[in-house]
Design a protein around this motif. Structure first.
Motif, PDB file in Angstrom:
ATOM      1  N   PHE A   6       0.884  -1.160   0.000  1.00 42.62           N
ATOM      2  CA  PHE A   6       0.000   0.000   0.000  1.00 42.62           C
ATOM      3  C   PHE A   6       0.921   1.209   0.000  1.00 42.62           C
ATOM      4  CE2 PHE A   6      -2.641   3.023   2.730  1.00 42.62           C
ATOM      5  CZ  PHE A   6      -3.221   3.598   1.613  1.00 42.62           C
ATOM      6  N   GLN A  39      -5.670   0.506  -5.952  1.00 43.76           N
ATOM      7  CA  GLN A  39      -5.580   1.243  -4.683  1.00 43.76           C
ATOM      8  C   GLN A  39      -5.635   2.747  -4.900  1.00 43.76           C
ATOM      9  OE1 GLN A  39      -1.402   1.406  -2.827  1.00 43.76           O
ATOM     10  NE2 GLN A  39      -1.287  -0.432  -4.129  1.00 43.76           N
ATOM     11  N   THR A  40      -6.256   3.422  -3.932  1.00 40.63           N
ATOM     12  CA  THR A  40      -6.380   4.875  -3.939  1.00 40.63           C
ATOM     13  C   THR A  40      -6.071   5.390  -2.538  1.00 40.63           C
ATOM     14  OG1 THR A  40      -8.732   4.785  -3.375  1.00 40.63           O
ATOM     15  CG2 THR A  40      -8.173   4.816  -5.723  1.00 40.63           C
ATOM     16  N   CYS A  42      -6.582   6.121   1.259  1.00 40.59           N
ATOM     17  CA  CYS A  42      -7.287   5.331   2.271  1.00 40.59           C
ATOM     18  C   CYS A  42      -8.405   6.126   2.939  1.00 40.59           C
ATOM     19  CB  CYS A  42      -6.308   4.834   3.321  1.00 40.59           C
ATOM     20  SG  CYS A  42      -5.598   6.134   4.374  1.00 40.59           S
ATOM     21  N   GLN A  62     -10.807   0.357   0.039  1.00 36.87           N
ATOM     22  CA  GLN A  62      -9.577  -0.177   0.624  1.00 36.87           C
ATOM     23  C   GLN A  62      -9.760  -1.648   0.983  1.00 36.87           C
ATOM     24  OE1 GLN A  62      -6.874   1.822   0.971  1.00 36.87           O
ATOM     25  NE2 GLN A  62      -5.485   0.490   2.068  1.00 36.87           N
ATOM     26  N   THR A  65      -9.979  -3.742  -2.269  1.00 37.94           N
ATOM     27  CA  THR A  65      -8.729  -3.784  -3.031  1.00 37.94           C
ATOM     28  C   THR A  65      -7.702  -4.722  -2.410  1.00 37.94           C
ATOM     29  OG1 THR A  65      -9.062  -1.524  -3.822  1.00 37.94           O
ATOM     30  CG2 THR A  65      -6.815  -2.384  -3.901  1.00 37.94           C
ATOM     31  N   PHE A  66      -7.664  -4.760  -1.077  1.00 32.88           N
ATOM     32  CA  PHE A  66      -6.631  -5.555  -0.418  1.00 32.88           C
ATOM     33  C   PHE A  66      -7.170  -6.856   0.179  1.00 32.88           C
ATOM     34  CE2 PHE A  66      -4.742  -1.356  -0.635  1.00 32.88           C
ATOM     35  CZ  PHE A  66      -3.441  -1.651  -1.032  1.00 32.88           C
ATOM     36  N   THR A 110      -2.652  -5.284   8.141  1.00 31.32           N
ATOM     37  CA  THR A 110      -1.976  -4.117   7.586  1.00 31.32           C
ATOM     38  C   THR A 110      -0.904  -3.629   8.556  1.00 31.32           C
ATOM     39  OG1 THR A 110      -3.996  -3.481   6.412  1.00 31.32           O
ATOM     40  CG2 THR A 110      -2.299  -1.795   6.667  1.00 31.32           C
TER      41      THR A 110
END
Length: 245
Positions: A6, A39-40, A42, A62, A65-66, A110
């Motif tokens: 990220f 991803q953009t 958060c 978020q 995406t992850f 994370t």
């Protein structure tokens, strides 16, 4: 281990070398790094400035995406702090209970870079060499939200040829604080002045930290000082030092 990077907004837009250093470091340690291209942001800046309703879509993005990655690593204590300590709350306040549970689960996977290296991989010597005098600033979110403690310093102490010197008043904020620096410019500048005075007192040529945002703030101050005081001290992200050989 397969690790998702990220990269964060600042690294993506302004400090790409930090993202590259993170990838180089993790690959050198034998791990596969993937970059989910969807991803953009958060949503931290939205949350911190009161736009929590607007942030819900970013929290959901978020999480989507992850999804499915064993570990997500970011070179930012600030962004990881938001994911781990804000996302679930934002979703819950919006009545999105299922999303809040997914956000909590994502937060558990994370990691800020130093956390991942020390706690997950169990390493402190990453094979780095950095022959410079360095002082380390523990950023507010990594220090107070994530409580990374001395993990970054344990990593830095193992770097070959480094001259690591203690930063006076290390736990004091540098004055950035996201939009705080814009809304409270005079206070921010005064806090920055105190921080830079302490940095320069160490004689270090490099000030390091785990957040590009704080380094950007300190770097701006150092660049202005270089024209009037001749200082050559510069900001370097922790990931860049650990990736150096």
């Amino acid at each position: 281990m397969r690790v998702a990077l990220f990269v964060t907004c600042l690294a993506d837009a302004m400090f790409p070398q930090v993202g590259r250093a993170t990838v180089e470091l993790l690959e050198r340690l034998g791990h596969e790094v993937v970059f989910p291209e969807a991803q953009t942001c958060c949503g931290q800046m939205h949350i911190n400035t009161g736009y929590q309703r607007e942030a819900v879509r970013l929290v959901e993005h978020q999480v989507d995406t992850f999804a499915g990655y064993e570990a997500i690593v970011a070179p930012s204590g600030s962004c990881v702090g938001s994911i781990r300590h804000q996302h679930a709350t934002v979703a819950r306040r919006a009545g999105r209970v299922a999303l809040s549970h997914r956000a909590e689960e994502l937060g558990e996977r994370t990691y800020e870079l130093s956390e991942f290296l020390v706690d997950v991989l169990g390493v402190t010597d990453v094979g780095a060499r950095f022959p410079h005098r360095v002082t380390y600033h523990p950023t507010c979110h990594s220090l107070r939200m994530l409580r990374v403690g001395d993990r970054p310093l344990r990593l830095l102490r193992e770097v070959r040829d480094i001259d690591l010197v203690e930063l006076p008043g290390a736990d004091q904020c540098c004055g950035f604080g996201g939009t705080f620096a814009l809304k409270n410019a005079d206070t921010s500048a005064a806090m920055l002045s105190d921080k830079l005075r302490n940095v320069l007192s160490t004689g270090a040529s490099v000030v390091s930290a785990g957040d590009s945002s704080c380094l950007m703030h300190m770097g701006g101050g150092l660049s202005r000082l270089s024209t009037v005081a001749g200082t050559t001290a510069r900001p370097v992200h922790l990931a860049e030092i650990l990736a150096a050989t």
